[in-house]
Scaffold this motif. Structure first.
Motif, PDB file in Angstrom:
ATOM      1  N   ILE A  99       0.718  -1.208  -0.109  1.00 48.65           N
ATOM      2  CA  ILE A  99       0.057   0.058   0.029  1.00 48.65           C
ATOM      3  C   ILE A  99       0.905   1.168  -0.142  1.00 48.65           C
ATOM      4  O   ILE A  99       0.517   2.201  -0.615  1.00 48.65           O
ATOM      5  N   ALA A 100       1.991   1.242   0.795  1.00 51.32           N
ATOM      6  CA  ALA A 100       3.088   2.285   0.879  1.00 51.32           C
ATOM      7  C   ALA A 100       3.546   2.677  -0.625  1.00 51.32           C
ATOM      8  O   ALA A 100       3.619   3.598  -1.142  1.00 51.32           O
ATOM      9  N   ARG A 101       3.609   1.498  -1.353  1.00 50.64           N
ATOM     10  CA  ARG A 101       4.170   1.699  -2.986  1.00 50.64           C
ATOM     11  C   ARG A 101       3.318   2.032  -3.772  1.00 50.64           C
ATOM     12  O   ARG A 101       3.290   2.632  -4.989  1.00 50.64           O
ATOM     13  N   ALA A 102       1.899   1.808  -3.660  1.00 51.54           N
ATOM     14  CA  ALA A 102       0.638   2.269  -4.276  1.00 51.54           C
ATOM     15  C   ALA A 102       0.624   3.524  -4.157  1.00 51.54           C
ATOM     16  O   ALA A 102       0.154   4.390  -5.027  1.00 51.54           O
ATOM     17  N   THR A 103       1.011   4.439  -3.033  1.00 54.42           N
ATOM     18  CA  THR A 103       0.815   5.848  -2.864  1.00 54.42           C
ATOM     19  C   THR A 103       2.092   6.414  -2.876  1.00 54.42           C
ATOM     20  O   THR A 103       2.053   7.745  -3.140  1.00 54.42           O
ATOM     21  N   LEU A 104       3.080   5.947  -2.442  1.00 56.95           N
ATOM     22  CA  LEU A 104       4.343   6.729  -2.843  1.00 56.95           C
ATOM     23  C   LEU A 104       5.131   6.731  -4.101  1.00 56.95           C
ATOM     24  O   LEU A 104       6.048   7.134  -4.054  1.00 56.95           O
ATOM     25  N   GLY A 105       4.737   5.276  -4.503  1.00 58.34           N
ATOM     26  CA  GLY A 105       5.838   4.990  -5.728  1.00 58.34           C
ATOM     27  C   GLY A 105       6.300   3.627  -5.343  1.00 58.34           C
ATOM     28  O   GLY A 105       6.527   3.162  -4.313  1.00 58.34           O
ATOM     29  N   PRO A 106       7.232   3.183  -6.560  1.00 58.14           N
ATOM     30  CA  PRO A 106       7.661   1.627  -6.155  1.00 58.14           C
ATOM     31  C   PRO A 106       8.988   1.729  -5.285  1.00 58.14           C
ATOM     32  O   PRO A 106       9.258   0.528  -4.537  1.00 58.14           O
ATOM     33  N   GLN A 107       9.698   2.938  -5.094  1.00 59.89           N
ATOM     34  CA  GLN A 107      10.923   3.021  -4.433  1.00 59.89           C
ATOM     35  C   GLN A 107      10.463   3.629  -3.125  1.00 59.89           C
ATOM     36  O   GLN A 107      10.140   4.655  -2.650  1.00 59.89           O
ATOM     37  N   VAL A 108      10.682   2.799  -2.110  1.00 57.84           N
ATOM     38  CA  VAL A 108      10.107   3.066  -0.714  1.00 57.84           C
ATOM     39  C   VAL A 108      11.193   2.626   0.380  1.00 57.84           C
ATOM     40  O   VAL A 108      11.962   1.774   0.287  1.00 57.84           O
TER      41      VAL A 108
END
Length: 270
Positions: A99-108
């Motif tokens: 979910i973090a990657r869905a909202t922040l982008g693939p690089q987390v």
């Protein structure tokens, strides 16, 4: 339910980055619009009990006891992944990471995990209205980069009226220059009190207005883990000192690109 996002990062020799999001598009959009998303009972049974015991073990090892009579009461524990293997296992926690990657982008980047313990009816253990990442100047410069952090609030005990629910103001993560009205513990128009069963996760944008209501004699101990995600080029927060020989040390020596990216190591990002 899940869906796949196919990211292409526009950088030399960077491969496409598909992400399997362990949520629905509607759930992700709810996080974007409202600033929070509830995932009920992500942890149950032995997995939940292991985390409950682990946070008490770390608190005992560091000599923490119940504290009251002041603002921000209770006990805060820093860098938990360095201190107990039960927390290190959450380094790649799904569905939160997806979910973090869905909202922040693939690089987390996975930021250091914090824990908090509050006890029933101890004074000063309500938290005032606050947010985590608003550092936006006014007027906003043309190329200013808005800070974005997604915090996974993992509640290890039932969150209800007795133990003190968490209050949020939907949509407030988009407010760049508003100040809290009234006192630090006053109700705010539009606030929502969230009560969730033990093992649930409340994912919030770091700029969401939120507060914790006080514990009561009828409640139980309230144990919370805070697992933040941000872009891997963001500077690490300065809460507490990272143990020099903690459990995460082997990860920093790993050649795996994804691991190094999650740690915020530059060569892992690019």
């Amino acid at each position: 339910m899940s869906y796949t996002l196919s990211y292409h990062v526009h950088h030399n020799h960077t491969p496409d980055r598909p992400v399997t999001v362990q949520a629905t598009p509607e759930q992700v959009q709810s996080l974007v619009d409202n600033g929070y998303l509830v995932i009920e009972r992500l942890f149950t049974g032995e997995a939940l009990e292991r985390l409950r015991e682990a946070i008490l073990e770390v608190a005992a090892q560091e000599g923490h006891v119940a504290r009251s009579g002041r603002e921000w009461g209770g006990v805060f524990l820093r860098h938990l992944m360095e201190k107990h293997p039960a927390f290190l296992e959450l380094f790649r926690l799904e569905p939160c990471l997806s979910i973090a990657r869905a909202t922040l982008g693939p690089q987390v980047q996975v930021l250091p995990m914090t824990g908090r313990i509050a006890w029933p009816d101890e004074q000063g253990q309500a938290t005032p209205w606050h947010l985590h990442q608003r550092v936006v100047p006014s007027p906003r410069p043309a190329f200013f980069c808005l800070p974005h952090v997604i915090d996974a609030l993992i509640y290890l005990d039932d969150l209800d009226e007795a133990s003190g629910p968490v209050c949020v103001v939907p949509g407030s993560h988009r407010w760049e220059d508003r100040e809290f009205p009234g006192g630090p513990h006053d109700d705010i128009e539009g606030q929502v009190a969230l009560s969730v069963p033990a093992g649930s996760v409340v994912m919030i944008h770091g700029n969401l207005w939120h507060r914790g209501l006080p514990t009561t004699p009828q409640g139980t101990i309230r144990r919370l883990l805070i697992l933040p995600y941000t872009h891997p080029w963001i500077q690490l927060p300065t809460f507490g000192d990272r143990p020099q020989n903690g459990l995460m040390r082997p990860l920093f020596e790993s050649p795996d690109q994804e691991t190094r990216e999650l740690l915020g190591i530059p060569e892992g990002i690019y």
